[in-house]
Design a protein around this motif. Sequence first.
Motif, PDB file in Angstrom:
ATOM      1  N   ILE A   9       0.840  -1.203   0.000  1.00  0.00           N
ATOM      2  CA  ILE A   9       0.000   0.000   0.000  1.00  0.00           C
ATOM      3  C   ILE A   9       0.870   1.247   0.000  1.00  0.00           C
ATOM      4  O   ILE A   9       0.604   2.222  -0.707  1.00  0.00           O
ATOM      5  CB  ILE A   9      -0.960  -0.017   1.200  1.00  0.00           C
ATOM      6  CG1 ILE A   9      -2.003  -1.124   1.011  1.00  0.00           C
ATOM      7  CG2 ILE A   9      -1.642   1.339   1.372  1.00  0.00           C
ATOM      8  CD1 ILE A   9      -2.808  -1.432   2.258  1.00  0.00           C
ATOM      9  N   ALA A  10       1.947   1.216   0.797  1.00  0.00           N
ATOM     10  CA  ALA A  10       2.836   2.373   0.876  1.00  0.00           C
ATOM     11  C   ALA A  10       3.579   2.603  -0.437  1.00  0.00           C
ATOM     12  O   ALA A  10       3.739   3.742  -0.886  1.00  0.00           O
ATOM     13  CB  ALA A  10       3.831   2.184   2.019  1.00  0.00           C
ATOM     14  N   LEU A  11       4.016   1.526  -1.076  1.00  0.00           N
ATOM     15  CA  LEU A  11       4.757   1.654  -2.333  1.00  0.00           C
ATOM     16  C   LEU A  11       3.854   2.006  -3.514  1.00  0.00           C
ATOM     17  O   LEU A  11       4.250   2.742  -4.410  1.00  0.00           O
ATOM     18  CB  LEU A  11       5.513   0.359  -2.629  1.00  0.00           C
ATOM     19  CG  LEU A  11       6.770   0.111  -1.806  1.00  0.00           C
ATOM     20  CD1 LEU A  11       7.233  -1.327  -1.967  1.00  0.00           C
ATOM     21  CD2 LEU A  11       7.885   1.082  -2.206  1.00  0.00           C
ATOM     22  N   ALA A  12       2.649   1.430  -3.530  1.00  0.00           N
ATOM     23  CA  ALA A  12       1.685   1.677  -4.614  1.00  0.00           C
ATOM     24  C   ALA A  12       2.345   1.498  -5.974  1.00  0.00           C
ATOM     25  O   ALA A  12       2.194   2.328  -6.878  1.00  0.00           O
ATOM     26  CB  ALA A  12       1.078   3.076  -4.477  1.00  0.00           C
ATOM     27  N   ASN A  13       3.062   0.393  -6.139  1.00  0.00           N
ATOM     28  CA  ASN A  13       3.827   0.147  -7.361  1.00  0.00           C
ATOM     29  C   ASN A  13       3.152  -0.945  -8.187  1.00  0.00           C
ATOM     30  O   ASN A  13       2.938  -2.058  -7.701  1.00  0.00           O
ATOM     31  CB  ASN A  13       5.255  -0.272  -6.990  1.00  0.00           C
ATOM     32  CG  ASN A  13       6.186  -0.295  -8.182  1.00  0.00           C
ATOM     33  OD1 ASN A  13       5.896  -0.913  -9.194  1.00  0.00           O
ATOM     34  ND2 ASN A  13       7.309   0.397  -8.053  1.00  0.00           N
ATOM     35  N   PRO A  14       2.824  -0.665  -9.446  1.00  0.00           N
ATOM     36  CA  PRO A  14       2.139  -1.665 -10.283  1.00  0.00           C
ATOM     37  C   PRO A  14       2.917  -2.968 -10.455  1.00  0.00           C
ATOM     38  O   PRO A  14       2.309  -4.012 -10.745  1.00  0.00           O
ATOM     39  CB  PRO A  14       1.981  -0.943 -11.628  1.00  0.00           C
ATOM     40  CG  PRO A  14       2.012   0.511 -11.292  1.00  0.00           C
ATOM     41  CD  PRO A  14       2.963   0.627 -10.130  1.00  0.00           C
ATOM     42  N   ARG A  15       4.230  -2.939 -10.266  1.00  0.00           N
ATOM     43  CA  ARG A  15       5.025  -4.161 -10.385  1.00  0.00           C
ATOM     44  C   ARG A  15       4.621  -5.209  -9.350  1.00  0.00           C
ATOM     45  O   ARG A  15       4.908  -6.400  -9.499  1.00  0.00           O
ATOM     46  CB  ARG A  15       6.520  -3.846 -10.248  1.00  0.00           C
ATOM     47  CG  ARG A  15       7.108  -3.064 -11.409  1.00  0.00           C
ATOM     48  CD  ARG A  15       8.453  -2.464 -11.048  1.00  0.00           C
ATOM     49  NE  ARG A  15       9.406  -3.473 -10.585  1.00  0.00           N
ATOM     50  CZ  ARG A  15      10.522  -3.180  -9.889  1.00  0.00           C
ATOM     51  NH1 ARG A  15      10.802  -1.927  -9.572  1.00  0.00           N
ATOM     52  NH2 ARG A  15      11.332  -4.146  -9.519  1.00  0.00           N
ATOM     53  N   LEU A  16       3.948  -4.781  -8.300  1.00  0.00           N
ATOM     54  CA  LEU A  16       3.544  -5.698  -7.236  1.00  0.00           C
ATOM     55  C   LEU A  16       2.248  -6.447  -7.555  1.00  0.00           C
ATOM     56  O   LEU A  16       1.899  -7.411  -6.872  1.00  0.00           O
ATOM     57  CB  LEU A  16       3.367  -4.929  -5.918  1.00  0.00           C
ATOM     58  CG  LEU A  16       4.618  -4.284  -5.329  1.00  0.00           C
ATOM     59  CD1 LEU A  16       4.245  -3.330  -4.206  1.00  0.00           C
ATOM     60  CD2 LEU A  16       5.581  -5.347  -4.823  1.00  0.00           C
ATOM     61  N   LEU A  17       1.535  -6.010  -8.607  1.00  0.00           N
ATOM     62  CA  LEU A  17       0.201  -6.560  -8.862  1.00  0.00           C
ATOM     63  C   LEU A  17       0.177  -8.071  -9.101  1.00  0.00           C
ATOM     64  O   LEU A  17      -0.680  -8.766  -8.528  1.00  0.00           O
ATOM     65  CB  LEU A  17      -0.447  -5.828 -10.039  1.00  0.00           C
ATOM     66  CG  LEU A  17      -1.000  -4.439  -9.691  1.00  0.00           C
ATOM     67  CD1 LEU A  17      -1.406  -3.694 -10.953  1.00  0.00           C
ATOM     68  CD2 LEU A  17      -2.188  -4.557  -8.736  1.00  0.00           C
ATOM     69  N   PRO A  18       1.080  -8.643  -9.904  1.00  0.00           N
ATOM     70  CA  PRO A  18       1.023 -10.097 -10.089  1.00  0.00           C
ATOM     71  C   PRO A  18       1.169 -10.864  -8.775  1.00  0.00           C
ATOM     72  O   PRO A  18       0.456 -11.854  -8.543  1.00  0.00           O
ATOM     73  CB  PRO A  18       2.190 -10.380 -11.044  1.00  0.00           C
ATOM     74  CG  PRO A  18       2.376  -9.095 -11.794  1.00  0.00           C
ATOM     75  CD  PRO A  18       2.090  -8.030 -10.798  1.00  0.00           C
ATOM     76  N   ALA A  19       2.082 -10.410  -7.930  1.00  0.00           N
ATOM     77  CA  ALA A  19       2.272 -11.083  -6.644  1.00  0.00           C
ATOM     78  C   ALA A  19       1.051 -10.914  -5.759  1.00  0.00           C
ATOM     79  O   ALA A  19       0.632 -11.845  -5.048  1.00  0.00           O
ATOM     80  CB  ALA A  19       3.515 -10.538  -5.948  1.00  0.00           C
ATOM     81  N   LEU A  20       0.435  -9.744  -5.791  1.00  0.00           N
ATOM     82  CA  LEU A  20      -0.766  -9.510  -4.985  1.00  0.00           C
ATOM     83  C   LEU A  20      -1.940 -10.348  -5.488  1.00  0.00           C
ATOM     84  O   LEU A  20      -2.774 -10.801  -4.696  1.00  0.00           O
ATOM     85  CB  LEU A  20      -1.130  -8.028  -4.997  1.00  0.00           C
ATOM     86  CG  LEU A  20      -0.187  -7.112  -4.207  1.00  0.00           C
ATOM     87  CD1 LEU A  20      -0.499  -5.646  -4.499  1.00  0.00           C
ATOM     88  CD2 LEU A  20      -0.296  -7.393  -2.707  1.00  0.00           C
ATOM     89  N   ARG A  21      -2.017 -10.577  -6.782  1.00  0.00           N
ATOM     90  CA  ARG A  21      -3.079 -11.434  -7.320  1.00  0.00           C
ATOM     91  C   ARG A  21      -2.909 -12.872  -6.833  1.00  0.00           C
ATOM     92  O   ARG A  21      -3.896 -13.571  -6.552  1.00  0.00           O
ATOM     93  CB  ARG A  21      -3.058 -11.392  -8.851  1.00  0.00           C
ATOM     94  CG  ARG A  21      -3.428 -10.044  -9.460  1.00  0.00           C
ATOM     95  CD  ARG A  21      -4.862  -9.671  -9.182  1.00  0.00           C
ATOM     96  NE  ARG A  21      -5.236  -8.430  -9.872  1.00  0.00           N
ATOM     97  CZ  ARG A  21      -6.338  -7.751  -9.631  1.00  0.00           C
ATOM     98  NH1 ARG A  21      -7.193  -8.185  -8.720  1.00  0.00           N
ATOM     99  NH2 ARG A  21      -6.605  -6.642 -10.279  1.00  0.00           N
ATOM    100  N   LEU A  22      -1.652 -13.308  -6.722  1.00  0.00           N
ATOM    101  CA  LEU A  22      -1.396 -14.644  -6.170  1.00  0.00           C
ATOM    102  C   LEU A  22      -1.849 -14.721  -4.713  1.00  0.00           C
ATOM    103  O   LEU A  22      -2.422 -15.726  -4.275  1.00  0.00           O
ATOM    104  CB  LEU A  22       0.092 -14.984  -6.275  1.00  0.00           C
ATOM    105  CG  LEU A  22       0.628 -15.308  -7.669  1.00  0.00           C
ATOM    106  CD1 LEU A  22       2.142 -15.484  -7.629  1.00  0.00           C
ATOM    107  CD2 LEU A  22      -0.030 -16.581  -8.209  1.00  0.00           C
ATOM    108  N   VAL A  23      -1.572 -13.661  -3.971  1.00  0.00           N
ATOM    109  CA  VAL A  23      -2.021 -13.616  -2.575  1.00  0.00           C
ATOM    110  C   VAL A  23      -3.545 -13.688  -2.520  1.00  0.00           C
ATOM    111  O   VAL A  23      -4.126 -14.405  -1.697  1.00  0.00           O
ATOM    112  CB  VAL A  23      -1.517 -12.320  -1.885  1.00  0.00           C
ATOM    113  CG1 VAL A  23      -2.156 -12.168  -0.510  1.00  0.00           C
ATOM    114  CG2 VAL A  23       0.004 -12.336  -1.764  1.00  0.00           C
TER     115      VAL A  23
END
Length: 285
Positions: A250-264
């Motif tokens: 949430i703090a980083l708000a970086n789109p590169r994190l989206l694939p990993a967050l979808r896995l979560v």
Amino acid sequence: MVATWRERAGDPRGVDELVRVALAEFDLSDEELRSATGALVALQFRPTREVLDRACELCRSADADERRLGVRVLGELRDLDDPAAALPAFVGESMEVLLALAATEPDTDVLIEVARAFGYRRDPRAVEPLLGWRRHEDPSIRFFVACSLRRCSTQDNEAQVVDALIELTGDEDGAVRDYALFGLRELEVDSAEVRDAMLRRVRDPDDSAAGEALVGLARLGDERAVAPLIERLQHPDSHRIIAYGLDAAIALANPRLLPALRLVEQRLGERPDVSQAIKACTEGR
């Protein structure tokens, strides 16, 4: 919680009886304490001159257990005008006794209580002895140094406190590293040295320390947190650090994190905190 404090503050037992029972209960396990009488807490939430004087007397005892109890009472005497704020009472009088013990106490268990108590007193005079203990051989003392330094920090001593916490992020004990990183994060100091200390710990074997490092670095807007955060979120055991990971995302708000967050999201299902992280990273900064 406030109701419990009021209940303890209204304990009908006298100070002598509370001291006697608290000494007997002092070393009970957490499980045993659940059925204990709460004598220690009752003393801490009775900020009267009688309790203060008795605690000071215990701190001068020849018996180490009595000194430990005296320190524990002095450290957490509370001002009950605002119980939720948990403000310390009798700071001047208690600090005089605690500083004297810090300089002369031979018993390590008593010193552990003194290091703990300094954090509750929140007095900058505690910083000097705390700094002197940051390399103490006992990890419990170093742990409470890490816990207490932040609470005693002022504008005048902040540089010393930050330097000591940075040093403690490299401690051999995971709990010490964890609280040193937490202290740096709470102080909200941004410097290359602080960022580098956090970066060194983003893959810490202690999950909580790694989580604190990731959140701290992310809140400072340092994108070097992105790669290790992706690793953590993708790890099969990421549930052990998931709260930290989502906070950092949430703090980083970086789109590169989206694939990993979808896995979560696939693993955990729909959750408000996961959705919030995905939303933040979708929208970007």
